[in-house]
Design an enzyme around this catalytic site. Structure first.
Site, mmCIF file in Angstrom:
data_model
loop_
_atom_site.group_PDB
_atom_site.id
_atom_site.type_symbol
_atom_site.label_atom_id
_atom_site.label_comp_id
_atom_site.label_asym_id
_atom_site.label_seq_id
_atom_site.Cartn_x
_atom_site.Cartn_y
_atom_site.Cartn_z
ATOM 1 N N GLY A 14 0.817 -1.221 0.000
ATOM 2 C CA GLY A 14 0.000 0.000 0.000
ATOM 3 C C GLY A 14 0.844 1.261 0.000
ATOM 4 O O GLY A 14 0.534 2.233 0.680
ATOM 5 N N VAL A 48 9.298 8.563 -0.138
ATOM 6 C CA VAL A 48 10.113 9.675 -0.616
ATOM 7 C C VAL A 48 9.774 10.166 -2.027
ATOM 8 O O VAL A 48 10.417 11.103 -2.497
ATOM 9 C CB VAL A 48 11.621 9.336 -0.569
ATOM 10 C CG1 VAL A 48 12.201 9.557 0.799
ATOM 11 C CG2 VAL A 48 11.885 7.925 -1.062
ATOM 12 N N LYS A 79 5.654 22.318 -10.437
ATOM 13 C CA LYS A 79 7.009 22.033 -10.915
ATOM 14 C C LYS A 79 7.075 22.291 -12.423
ATOM 15 O O LYS A 79 6.353 21.648 -13.185
ATOM 16 C CB LYS A 79 7.352 20.568 -10.598
ATOM 17 C CG LYS A 79 8.679 20.122 -11.153
ATOM 18 C CD LYS A 79 8.998 18.688 -10.753
ATOM 19 C CE LYS A 79 10.234 18.187 -11.479
ATOM 20 N NZ LYS A 79 10.482 16.770 -11.287
HETATM 21 P P1 FAD Z 1 6.800 1.182 -0.927
HETATM 22 O O1 FAD Z 1 6.492 2.604 -0.716
HETATM 23 O O2 FAD Z 1 8.049 0.647 -0.270
HETATM 24 O O3 FAD Z 1 5.548 0.353 -0.408
HETATM 25 C C1 FAD Z 1 5.647 -1.034 -0.152
HETATM 26 C C2 FAD Z 1 4.352 -1.501 0.513
HETATM 27 O O4 FAD Z 1 4.396 -2.921 0.624
HETATM 28 C C3 FAD Z 1 4.102 -0.960 1.904
HETATM 29 O O5 FAD Z 1 2.736 -0.605 2.035
HETATM 30 C C4 FAD Z 1 4.360 -2.156 2.830
HETATM 31 O O6 FAD Z 1 3.575 -2.126 3.997
HETATM 32 C C5 FAD Z 1 3.937 -3.293 1.902
HETATM 33 N N1 FAD Z 1 4.548 -4.573 2.259
HETATM 34 C C6 FAD Z 1 5.841 -4.966 2.087
HETATM 35 N N2 FAD Z 1 6.002 -6.218 2.567
HETATM 36 C C7 FAD Z 1 4.784 -6.622 3.016
HETATM 37 C C8 FAD Z 1 4.302 -7.812 3.622
HETATM 38 N N3 FAD Z 1 5.109 -8.851 3.900
HETATM 39 N N4 FAD Z 1 3.006 -7.873 3.950
HETATM 40 C C9 FAD Z 1 2.158 -6.840 3.708
HETATM 41 N N5 FAD Z 1 2.565 -5.686 3.128
HETATM 42 C C10 FAD Z 1 3.859 -5.595 2.813
HETATM 43 N N6 FAD Z 1 9.641 8.667 -7.487
HETATM 44 C C11 FAD Z 1 9.202 9.751 -8.149
HETATM 45 O O7 FAD Z 1 8.371 9.633 -9.055
HETATM 46 N N7 FAD Z 1 9.670 10.991 -7.824
HETATM 47 C C12 FAD Z 1 10.623 11.179 -6.891
HETATM 48 O O8 FAD Z 1 11.006 12.317 -6.609
HETATM 49 C C13 FAD Z 1 11.147 10.050 -6.230
HETATM 50 N N8 FAD Z 1 12.131 10.161 -5.318
HETATM 51 C C14 FAD Z 1 12.655 9.033 -4.756
HETATM 52 C C15 FAD Z 1 13.781 9.118 -3.923
HETATM 53 C C16 FAD Z 1 14.364 7.977 -3.414
HETATM 54 C C17 FAD Z 1 15.588 8.078 -2.554
HETATM 55 C C18 FAD Z 1 13.793 6.702 -3.670
HETATM 56 C C19 FAD Z 1 14.386 5.453 -3.085
HETATM 57 C C20 FAD Z 1 12.683 6.608 -4.483
HETATM 58 C C21 FAD Z 1 12.120 7.762 -5.049
HETATM 59 N N9 FAD Z 1 11.041 7.672 -5.915
HETATM 60 C C22 FAD Z 1 10.596 8.781 -6.563
HETATM 61 C C23 FAD Z 1 10.386 6.392 -6.148
HETATM 62 C C24 FAD Z 1 9.082 6.347 -5.366
HETATM 63 O O9 FAD Z 1 9.332 6.623 -4.004
HETATM 64 C C25 FAD Z 1 8.443 4.981 -5.517
HETATM 65 O O10 FAD Z 1 8.356 4.640 -6.858
HETATM 66 C C26 FAD Z 1 7.056 4.984 -4.947
HETATM 67 O O11 FAD Z 1 7.048 5.477 -3.653
HETATM 68 C C27 FAD Z 1 6.467 3.609 -4.991
HETATM 69 O O12 FAD Z 1 6.944 2.789 -3.971
HETATM 70 P P2 FAD Z 1 6.244 1.379 -3.790
HETATM 71 O O13 FAD Z 1 4.806 1.609 -3.535
HETATM 72 O O14 FAD Z 1 6.643 0.495 -4.894
HETATM 73 O O15 FAD Z 1 6.941 0.789 -2.474
#
Ligand code: FAD
Length: 499
Positions: A14, A48, A79
């Site tokens: 999420g 982030v 932006k």
């Molecule tokens: P996450 O935010 O890590 O979410 C993972 C989810 O999985 C969480 O809800 C967690 O609870 C769940 N989860 C994991 N394991 C389990 C489990 N076993 N059981 C149940 N739930 C679980 N993108 C941009 O477009 N612009 C930016 O400026 C930008 N800056 C960034 C800067 C940095 C340093 C980094 C690292 C990334 C950046 N990004 C940016 C990328 C952006 O942050 C991600 O693409 C975006 O937040 C998506 O993350 P996600 O949802 O894939 O993962």
């Protein structure tokens, strides 16, 4: 309804990826297909992703979100581009804007006319002819589709926003649209022993959640695509050596600038993202070239304002999954790969991938034609973005540290090599259809990093010297007039979302 249609989609995770996916699926698919999202309160999101590119407006449009409500809820700002400082050379900076520079004439890109004027002795910067540049550095903004009947397009823009508030906003939207949220920790992914497809996931409390299609949005963990299905990862560290980030928010500063700042340091770079209530900062670096303690010192000593939280240390490996869609599992977000945030492309990849999945939605037969096409398209998009990001590191005159000497001299993908050679010799850009970045983006970054083409296209000689002079003067006047009429960025936010 045909009984071969899929009926149950399960999303694990999420974060931004999970909630964008859930919101889009619930909005666009019929109610006969249920969407369930599982997230664990015990695992924090990466939290982030705060800067975007203009394609985010398409996502908002697709979901039917009101832009002002969105800006208010996420404490967002506008932006118009990214200011890159110290990238080509220490002490120099340029703005990669989201708009065109100048005006393309007879289908010929403006920079060819600019280059000809340079050769004839005119001392002007390419950005003297950019509306976005002028507006950004005057801290102004308003919605402006085009500039009267001049043929010049108006302002192309994206947003900065608070990642936590954005996820909450999307969650609210998705739940209202019918998505079921389950809080729980996924302990096990159970595969069908005959097909190897995911049958169900099992939560810590014993609950089993079955589905036809599983979307892995579990972040860097890659819980389904990697841990359960074993899809390998292509490591691109040799081209993009940064593998660490430290993020820290600081107090809000005024004026609120309508652009992201990216400042290159000796082993990476620092971002600065202005939000209504705080500034987002972070230092992206390579641990091969800088120790964590030094990276933290560099970040803290280059903040514009006082930090308001503890630094958050993040590790990553740039690269992508060999396959994004395998069996009945699609990885979206950080589980699918990571290109560092230099050009704010991750959230765009989430939205483009969920749109692709909806377009190539399989039936219960899971036709391989869908997954093959999906994997082809996503690989191509990843690789084109990768090349664009490598360009910033490789096309530099910096040789003041081991990191920059490595980047300047490293071997680069052939696809980028060809682009650089073509532009350097002729000023032309070969744009591939899948490329997210427009020609104007490639041109601004190449010239901004110090790569000036050796020649311009002969069509630019169709104008006489006087006509060329007038053409440039007219653009200058149009831009000045358009900029003069705009309110400040803060006035825009106050008027539209009660800053
Ligand atoms: P996450 O935010 O890590 O979410 C993972 C989810 O999985 C969480 O809800 C967690 O609870 C769940 N989860 C994991 N394991 C389990 C489990 N076993 N059981 C149940 N739930 C679980 N993108 C941009 O477009 N612009 C930016 O400026 C930008 N800056 C960034 C800067 C940095 C340093 C980094 C690292 C990334 C950046 N990004 C940016 C990328 C952006 O942050 C991600 O693409 C975006 O937040 C998506 O993350 P996600 O949802 O894939 O993962």
């Amino acid at each position: 309804m045909s009984n071969t249609q899929i009926q149950k989609i399960v999303i694990v995770g999420g974060g931004t990826a999970g909630w964008i996916s859930a919101a889009a699926l619930a909005k666009l698919l019929p109610p006969s297909i249920s969407v369930t999202l599982i997230e664990s309160d015990s695992i924090a999101t990466v939290g982030v992703g705060e800067a975007t590119i203009p394609q985010i407006r398409r996502l908002n449009g697709m979901l039917g979100l009101n832009e002002n409500t969105f800006l208010k809820a996420t404490k967002g700002t506008i932006k118009l581009g990214i200011e890159f400082s110290n990238w080509g050379k220490i002490g120099e900076s340029y703005l990669h804007t989201f708009g065109d520079v100048g005006l393309n004439l007879s289908n010929l890109q403006f920079h060819h006319y600019w280059k000809r004027a340079q050769e004839e002795g005119k001392q002007s910067s390419l950005w003297d002819y950019s509306l976005h540049h002028k507006v950004a550095y005057s801290n102004k903004f308003d919605r402006l589709e085009r500039i009267g009947k001049t043929g010049m397009t108006g302002l192309s823009y994206a947003f900065h926003f608070d990642a936590g508030l954005y996820a909450r906003f999307l969650r609210n939207f998705a739940e209202t649209s019918g998505v079921t949220r389950i809080e729980g920790f996924v302990k096990q992914t159970v595969l069908n022993p005959h097909t190897g497809f995911i049958d169900h996931v099992k939560l810590e409390n014993g609950t089993q959640i079955e589905g036809d299609l599983f979307i892995d949005c579990s972040g860097f963990r890659g819980l389904l695509i990697d841990k359960a299905l074993g899809v390998s990862y292509q490591d691109w560290t040799h081209w993009l050596p940064c593998n660490r980030a430290i993020a820290v928010p600081s107090q809000s500063t005024r004026p609120l600038v309508p652009y992201t700042k990216s400042i290159a340091h000796t082993a990476g770079w620092q971002w600065c993202i202005p939000l209504q209530h705080r500034t987002g900062n972070g230092h992206v670096y390579s641990d091969q070239f800088m120790q964590d303690e030094t990276a933290l010192e560099v970040l803290l000593s280059n903040l514009d304002s006082t930090p308001i939280a503890e630094p958050n240390h993040i590790r990553f490996t740039t690269g992508r999954r060999e396959k994004f869609w395998h069996k009945n599992c699609i990885s979206i977000g950080l589980s699918s790969g990571f290109l560092e945030p230099l050009e704010s492309t991750s959230i765009h990849l989430i939205q483009s991938n969920i749109s692709r999945l909806i377009e190539l939605l399989p039936t219960k037969k899971m036709e391989p034609a869908n997954s093959n096409e999906y994997n082809r398209q996503v690989s191509k998009e990843y690789e084109l973005i990768r090349d664009f990001i490598i360009l910033h590191y490789h096309c530099t005159q910096r040789e003041d540290s081991d990191f920059w000497r490595y980047c300047k001299n490293m071997d680069i993908p052939d696809s980028l090599k060809q682009k650089l050679e073509l532009f350097s010799a002729t000023g032309r850009i070969h744009k591939e259809p899948e490329d997210l970045f427009r020609e104007a983006s490639w041109v601004q970054v190449m010239i901004g990093q110090g790569l000036i083409p050796q020649s311009y296209h002969a069509m630019a000689d169709r104008l006489s010297t006087d006509q060329l002079e007038k053409f440039l003067a007219d653009i200058d006047a149009i831009i000045a007039q358009a900029e003069a009429q705009l309110p400040s960025h803060e006035d825009f936010l106050t008027r539209n979302c009660q800053l």
